[in-house]
Design an enzyme around this catalytic site. Sequence first.
Site, PDB file in Angstrom:
ATOM      1  N   ARG A 153      37.263 129.788  43.837  1.00  0.00           N
ATOM      2  CA  ARG A 153      38.175 128.905  43.102  1.00  0.00           C
ATOM      3  C   ARG A 153      37.933 129.048  41.606  1.00  0.00           C
ATOM      4  NH1 ARG A 153      35.876 126.039  47.345  1.00  0.00           N
ATOM      5  NH2 ARG A 153      37.328 125.292  48.953  1.00  0.00           N
TER       6      ARG A 153
ATOM      7  N   LYS B 159      33.479 122.768  46.226  1.00  0.00           N
ATOM      8  CA  LYS B 159      34.386 121.644  46.484  1.00  0.00           C
ATOM      9  C   LYS B 159      33.939 120.799  47.671  1.00  0.00           C
ATOM     10  CE  LYS B 159      39.260 120.613  47.381  1.00  0.00           C
ATOM     11  NZ  LYS B 159      40.611 121.186  47.602  1.00  0.00           N
TER      12      LYS B 159
ATOM     13  N   HIS C  21      45.285 129.717  42.036  1.00  0.00           N
ATOM     14  CA  HIS C  21      44.699 129.490  43.355  1.00  0.00           C
ATOM     15  C   HIS C  21      45.214 130.495  44.388  1.00  0.00           C
ATOM     16  CE1 HIS C  21      42.306 126.939  46.006  1.00  0.00           C
ATOM     17  NE2 HIS C  21      43.256 127.054  46.917  1.00  0.00           N
TER      18      HIS C  21
ATOM     19  N   ARG D  60      43.003 133.262  45.509  1.00  0.00           N
ATOM     20  CA  ARG D  60      42.136 132.953  46.650  1.00  0.00           C
ATOM     21  C   ARG D  60      42.833 133.313  47.963  1.00  0.00           C
ATOM     22  NH1 ARG D  60      37.759 129.662  48.159  1.00  0.00           N
ATOM     23  NH2 ARG D  60      38.131 128.168  49.851  1.00  0.00           N
TER      24      ARG D  60
ATOM     25  N   HIS E 172      35.150 127.648  54.025  1.00  0.00           N
ATOM     26  CA  HIS E 172      35.799 126.659  54.879  1.00  0.00           C
ATOM     27  C   HIS E 172      34.854 126.269  56.012  1.00  0.00           C
ATOM     28  CE1 HIS E 172      39.535 126.944  52.795  1.00  0.00           C
ATOM     29  NE2 HIS E 172      39.753 128.192  53.130  1.00  0.00           N
TER      30      HIS E 172
ATOM     31  N   TYR F 151      45.973 133.074  58.208  1.00  0.00           N
ATOM     32  CA  TYR F 151      45.830 134.520  57.996  1.00  0.00           C
ATOM     33  C   TYR F 151      45.689 135.283  59.307  1.00  0.00           C
ATOM     34  CZ  TYR F 151      44.479 132.420  53.550  1.00  0.00           C
ATOM     35  OH  TYR F 151      44.449 131.652  52.413  1.00  0.00           O
TER      36      TYR F 151
END
Length: 349
Positions: free
Chosen positions: A211, A236, A293, A296, A319, A328
């Site tokens: 990020r 994050k 973003h 990413r 994640h 994806y």
Amino acid sequence: MATFEKRVGTTGKTTWRVRVRRQGGPWLTKSFPRKTDAETWARGIEHQLDSGEHVASSEARKRTLGDAIDRYLSVTLPQSKHQKNIKEQTRLLNWRKAEMGPRALVSIKPSTIAEVRDRLATTPNRFGKVLTGSTINRRITALSACLTVCVKEYGWLQKNPVPNVTRMPDSKGRERFLSGDERKALLAECDASPCSALAPLVKLALATGARKGELVGLLWSNVDLERRVVRFVDTKNGENRTVPLAVTAVQVLTEWKNGRPTAGPVFPLTVHDVNIPWRAARDAAGLNDFRFHDLRHSAASYLAMSGASLMDIAAILGHKTLAMVKRYSHLSEQHTTAAVDRMASQFLK
């Protein structure tokens, strides 16, 4: 078992205070002008408790949702390990306080929250757009965190009503990523930018899926060019993440490092410093619909098309669950099928 206490006020008025408790739970209290009324109330409460029904405590009857939010924001949230989410959580809970703050905690039921949820789903905001399911769900999640603490720590509630509220369908994740020609055009404009840090920063974003905030906060002490890894600290989701570096990314960082201080930030910029040259380069490349973003998303898409598993992509992007990278999967499946075809042509003739 209920206990009764006779009280006589300064004016001579008599009241009966009754207290009921079961299995180490909180005391439930109420006052009545007559003992018979107190006994009747006690029998009803005991029946409810024995039947497993939820009975609001006296604290829940006295406290409002606004009280709970104020204490959560001032005491509990500042101690959270997810410091990067404090600003967003504060905004969401202050909105909730403005909507429902005066309500007693005892009156906050699943139907109450669902009513607000449904209204949000049909009422346009100040930009004329209806809120997405993901946005509404974040507001519900923030409220749930506050009410959970009211149950576990404050003793103001016996049960959090939010788990009984159905969440909105999550919005489909954005899947915008750079095509080959778009990538070349963007990198060419970044190389030509008067901001010398823009090109290596964008290239590292494409190589790592990091990020913007993670890149701006990256320190040289967390970059190991010999081992070809970079470590992003306090991301994050509140955790650290180590990402492998491709050879090309190592070359980019090696060139950027040459002649510059090897201590402190890799990119001595603020997020605002990045935004202005980034937008200029993006617009010059003709990518008006592309956000930083989306670099990413591009990195994740390139990984999927290169044969990386969803678990690999989740680990690199940071994640916690595979649900976030399922967008994806169709790219990964296309290249997995090609790999199976190559295997079959060689071994299954």
